[in-house]
Design a protein around this motif. Structure first.
Motif, PDB file in Angstrom:
ATOM      1  N   ARG A  18       0.846  -1.206   0.000  1.00 16.88           N
ATOM      2  CA  ARG A  18       0.000   0.000   0.000  1.00 16.88           C
ATOM      3  C   ARG A  18       0.879   1.253   0.000  1.00 16.88           C
ATOM      4  O   ARG A  18       1.639   1.486   0.933  1.00 16.88           O
ATOM      5  CB  ARG A  18      -0.946  -0.026   1.192  1.00 16.88           C
ATOM      6  N   VAL A  19       0.734   2.031  -1.074  1.00 15.32           N
ATOM      7  CA  VAL A  19       1.543   3.229  -1.274  1.00 15.32           C
ATOM      8  C   VAL A  19       0.656   4.461  -1.154  1.00 15.32           C
ATOM      9  O   VAL A  19      -0.393   4.545  -1.812  1.00 15.32           O
ATOM     10  CB  VAL A  19       2.225   3.217  -2.657  1.00 15.32           C
ATOM     11  N   LEU A  20       1.076   5.402  -0.314  1.00 13.88           N
ATOM     12  CA  LEU A  20       0.453   6.724  -0.268  1.00 13.88           C
ATOM     13  C   LEU A  20       1.328   7.652  -1.088  1.00 13.88           C
ATOM     14  O   LEU A  20       2.475   7.928  -0.724  1.00 13.88           O
ATOM     15  CB  LEU A  20       0.352   7.223   1.177  1.00 13.88           C
ATOM     16  N   GLU A  54      -0.955  -1.016  -4.540  1.00 11.92           N
ATOM     17  CA  GLU A  54      -2.204  -0.256  -4.471  1.00 11.92           C
ATOM     18  C   GLU A  54      -1.845   1.178  -4.096  1.00 11.92           C
ATOM     19  O   GLU A  54      -1.292   1.431  -3.018  1.00 11.92           O
ATOM     20  CB  GLU A  54      -3.127  -0.870  -3.427  1.00 11.92           C
ATOM     21  N   THR A  56      -2.766   5.074  -3.249  1.00 13.86           N
ATOM     22  CA  THR A  56      -3.723   6.105  -2.835  1.00 13.86           C
ATOM     23  C   THR A  56      -3.098   7.451  -3.167  1.00 13.86           C
ATOM     24  O   THR A  56      -1.994   7.760  -2.720  1.00 13.86           O
ATOM     25  CB  THR A  56      -4.024   6.018  -1.329  1.00 13.86           C
ATOM     26  N   TYR A  84      -0.502   2.349   5.507  1.00 14.66           N
ATOM     27  CA  TYR A  84       0.346   2.239   4.321  1.00 14.66           C
ATOM     28  C   TYR A  84       1.695   1.600   4.659  1.00 14.66           C
ATOM     29  O   TYR A  84       2.209   1.728   5.769  1.00 14.66           O
ATOM     30  CB  TYR A  84       0.581   3.622   3.709  1.00 14.66           C
ATOM     31  N   ASP A  85       2.265   0.928   3.667  1.00 12.77           N
ATOM     32  CA  ASP A  85       3.630   0.424   3.774  1.00 12.77           C
ATOM     33  C   ASP A  85       4.635   1.537   3.555  1.00 12.77           C
ATOM     34  O   ASP A  85       5.715   1.529   4.143  1.00 12.77           O
ATOM     35  CB  ASP A  85       3.885  -0.668   2.722  1.00 12.77           C
ATOM     36  N   GLN A  86       4.290   2.474   2.689  1.00 16.42           N
ATOM     37  CA  GLN A  86       5.265   3.496   2.302  1.00 16.42           C
ATOM     38  C   GLN A  86       4.580   4.748   1.794  1.00 16.42           C
ATOM     39  O   GLN A  86       3.411   4.720   1.376  1.00 16.42           O
ATOM     40  CB  GLN A  86       6.203   2.941   1.235  1.00 16.42           C
ATOM     41  N   ILE A  87       5.333   5.853   1.830  1.00 21.01           N
ATOM     42  CA  ILE A  87       4.878   7.152   1.335  1.00 21.01           C
ATOM     43  C   ILE A  87       5.825   7.588   0.220  1.00 21.01           C
ATOM     44  O   ILE A  87       7.045   7.534   0.382  1.00 21.01           O
ATOM     45  CB  ILE A  87       4.875   8.220   2.446  1.00 21.01           C
TER      46      ILE A  87
END
Length: 540
Positions: A18-20, A54, A56, A84-87
């Motif tokens: 999950r990526v922001l 994924e 966001t 999230y896993d990462q930004i």
């Protein structure tokens, strides 16, 4: 058993990363020239059987047209970052914009210290400083301040013009150097840092790029070009601490330093070749930087010299020149351009995989093993009679097949690191630390460090032997536990204790490797003694 439809049905659901993705200023997530739609498409495409990304999309502006953001008017302190896993930060706004408030910096610092990964990029001068100039690690791995140094002594970023600009344009198909050459099908060539396995004599030397620059066909050596990029660097001060809204954080815990892992080579050219910008001086400049925070118990960080390595205008063409058959379509203009773009896509995916939290990476590893077990090339070569207790030659045979299958989706860097950390480490953590210099060339080490109790040959000459034995043992153990691609196997796989399944087979494999290495070492020592004696006789 080898029917492709059966193989597809038995694959485990991929692990979600999950990526922001956050941007500001005039950047967008649509198809505009400064849009990120192409890179989002690349990340979300189902390119990996064991993981999916994924995204966001968040934008810090409000009431601007065509932002295409899921989260407009975004603030880091008003959103649950733990989801999230990462930004990923694509920072555009200059220093005239107020910087992140302390409550936002606290939210980001807590996310990073809790294991979350961060990617950040801006461009020349102070483009991006308002979002990224105060973020720990990010603020000191890349130059953000201009025209003066930053508040903590951060160096001045490269200018947009002048002979010392970071101009990476490659010569295109038309005369002279122009801004829209960034939109053609000719990338810049970068030089990745190469990491050698420890204690290797020159004749047995092996070297690997950083995992961010590791491609299925070898090191990634191309990136989009641009006439005025920023710069990544390694700071001198690794002991700085910060307090944000009452939260204390060490910028580089334990003094673990970041690295520049790829450089742009800027060739000199006379003023007459670039009437708009003039003369250019030759130099090298940091293109990609990385900090392996997992070694210090925090999140990893990657930085890039410019968001022009990611924007639509540098990938799919310049919409303002529809009459140009090359620059209007970018890398799609030629077979060579498309091949370069595939390398660049791998770089994007590598960022997402490398920044993932350790638990996410372990999930990806076992899903990659599961997918490799059912790959037609491996499943056809598995011999049912050898699944109980295969000997070393059998393990090496299958391990080599598995390594080649993984190379098509998981890079060689991932295979090396994951096989060690989640394969050997599942058997014996101490053993993994001893084998680590062989299977993890990215491990910071002293120049005279030696491996542990296993024969020196295993860490200096035969990393492929260790890797293939590990991969062969792991897949054999999985195949013995799951001999048929049934729906029941797919349902049961979610609750499997993978370490327990593979531990006995992996232990036997490593014992076999140690025995083989000891025998080989004895032979080499005997040959060495004979050669030395012969040399002495000749001198006499």
């Amino acid at each position: 058993m080898n029917d492709n439809r059966a193989t597809t049905s038995v694959l485990a659901p991929p692990r979600t990363i999950r990526v922001l993705m956050v941007t500001d200023g005039e950047a967008s997530f649509d198809r505009a020239d400064f849009g990120l739609a192409t890179v989002v498409d690349v990340l979300e495409a189902p390119a990996l059987p064991w993981a999916r990304v994924e995204v966001t999309k968040a934008h810090r502006e409000r009431n601007l047209p065509a932002l295409s953001a899921d989260l407009p008017a975004f603030r880091f302190d008003r959103h649950d970052l733990s989801a999230y896993d990462q930004i990923w930060m694509f920072a555009v706004a200059r220093g005239g914009r107020p910087p992140l408030e302390e409550t936002e910096l606290r939210a980001v610092a807590e996310f990073m210290d809790g294991g979350g990964g961060v990617f950040a990029t801006g461009d020349h001068e102070d483009l991006g400083v308002s979002m990224c100039g105060g973020v720990p690690r990010v603020r000191s791995m890349r130059k953000w301040h201009w025209p003066d140094p930053g508040p903590n002594g951060e160096p001045v970023a490269p200018s947009i013009d002048g002979p010392d600009r970071r101009d990476t344009l490659s010569e295109g198909h038309d005369p002279l150097f122009q801004l829209n050459d960034q939109s053609d099908d000719v990338p810049q060539v970068v030089t990745p840092r190469m990491y050698a396995t420890s204690d290797s004599p020159r004749w047995a030397h092996q070297a690997h790029p950083h995992p961010l620059l590791c491609g299925p066909r070898g090191p990634i050596r191309v990136l989009p070009d641009h006439p005025h990029e920023g710069e990544c660097y390694v700071p001198d001060d690794l002991g700085r601490t910060f307090t944000f809204d009452g939260y204390d954080t060490a910028e580089y815990p334990g003094g673990l330093a970041p690295e520049v892992v790829a450089w742009s080579t800027i060739a000199a050219r006379p003023a007459e070749l670039d009437p708009r910008k003039g003369r250019l001086n030759a130099r090298t400049s940091g293109a990609v930087g990385a900090y392996d925070g997992h070694r210090a118990g925090v999140g990893r960080v990657a930085v890039d010299a410019t968001w022009h390595h990611f924007f639509n205008v540098n990938l799919v063409g310049d919409p303002t020149v529809p009459q140009d058959p090359v620059k209007s379509v970018g890398f799609a203009a030629s077979a060579a351009g498309l091949a370069a773009f595939e390398e660049i896509k791998t770089y994007y995916r590598n960022i997402a995989v490398w920044l993932a939290r350790p638990a996410t990476q372990e999930d990806m590893w076992w899903r990659a093993v599961w997918a490799a077990r059912w790959h037609h090339r491996v499943s056809m070569d598995l011999r049912p009679g050898s699944l109980g207790a295969p000997d070393l030659p059998e393990l090496l045979r299958i391990g080599a097949e598995v390594r080649e299958v993984l190379a098509a989706t998981a890079t060689r860097a991932d295979a090396l690191q994951w096989a060690g950390r989640f394969g050997v480490g599942a058997v014996d953590a101490r053993l993994w630390e001893e084998l680590r210099p062989s299977l993890d060339p990215w491990l910071p080490r002293a120049g005279d460090e030696q491996p542990g109790h296993l024969p020196n040959l295993v860490s200096s000459l035969l990393p492929e032997l260790v890797l293939d034995a590990v991969l062969g043992a792991v897949v054999h153990a999985v195949a013995a536990e799951f001999p048929e691609p049934t729906e029941q196997a797919r349902e049961r796989v979610a609750g499997v204790d993978w370490a327990a399944v593979v531990r006995p087979a992996l232990g036997r494999a490593l014992e076999a490797v140690a025995g083989q290495v000891a025998r080989t070492d004895e032979v080499l020592r005997s040959v060495g003694t004979t050669l030395a004696a012969a040399g002495g006789r000749e001198r006499g």
